[in-house]
Design an enzyme around this catalytic site. Sequence first.
Site, PDB file in Angstrom:
ATOM      1  N   GLU A  29       8.173  -4.358  -0.952  1.00  0.00           N
ATOM      2  CA  GLU A  29       7.929  -4.466   0.490  1.00  0.00           C
ATOM      3  C   GLU A  29       8.223  -3.153   1.205  1.00  0.00           C
ATOM      4  O   GLU A  29       7.567  -2.815   2.168  1.00  0.00           O
ATOM      5  CB  GLU A  29       8.788  -5.580   1.099  1.00  0.00           C
ATOM      6  N   ASP A  38       1.284  -4.332   9.843  1.00  0.00           N
ATOM      7  CA  ASP A  38       0.959  -4.208   8.423  1.00  0.00           C
ATOM      8  C   ASP A  38      -0.531  -3.912   8.258  1.00  0.00           C
ATOM      9  O   ASP A  38      -1.246  -3.729   9.254  1.00  0.00           O
ATOM     10  CB  ASP A  38       1.412  -5.446   7.637  1.00  0.00           C
TER      11      ASP A  38
END
Length: 156
Positions: A29, A38
């Site tokens: 991550e 994102d």
Amino acid sequence: MATNLPKKSISAAIAAALAIATPFIAGWEGKRNDPYRDIVGVMTVCYGETKVEMRRYSDAECTAMLEDSLVGYAEPVLKRNPRLEYHRNQLAAATSLAYNIGPANYARSTVARRFDTGNYVGACDAFLMWNKAGGREVRGLTNRRKAERALCLTGL
């Protein structure tokens, strides 16, 4: 498939899997203490958290958030696939997948269906199907799925 396992047993299985999954997921991550969008435009912070207040977090807050959050992903994975109770590497890999794609998508996945039937190698191979974001293949997801598959195959 529902489970009738005692809560203490589930907690031990989850603890064992999370000892593996937490650093694994953190590495994939990455961590950003400040909120960002994102690759598909979802506001995110720390280690991929999307359902928290979007503000700056300390390193300790990000780590605690990840550890707390992962229990909420491991529990539905184990509930869906109770056979994983004694398969910590497979539970860790499945928790990583669920953290990335969501528990509902995990529950409907080929991965979960194959674990359910005892086809562990086939379940591990099915991780590779989840390498798209926004409808297109993403190299980082392909690499992550290969790593999850390798973890999943460990000890089989």
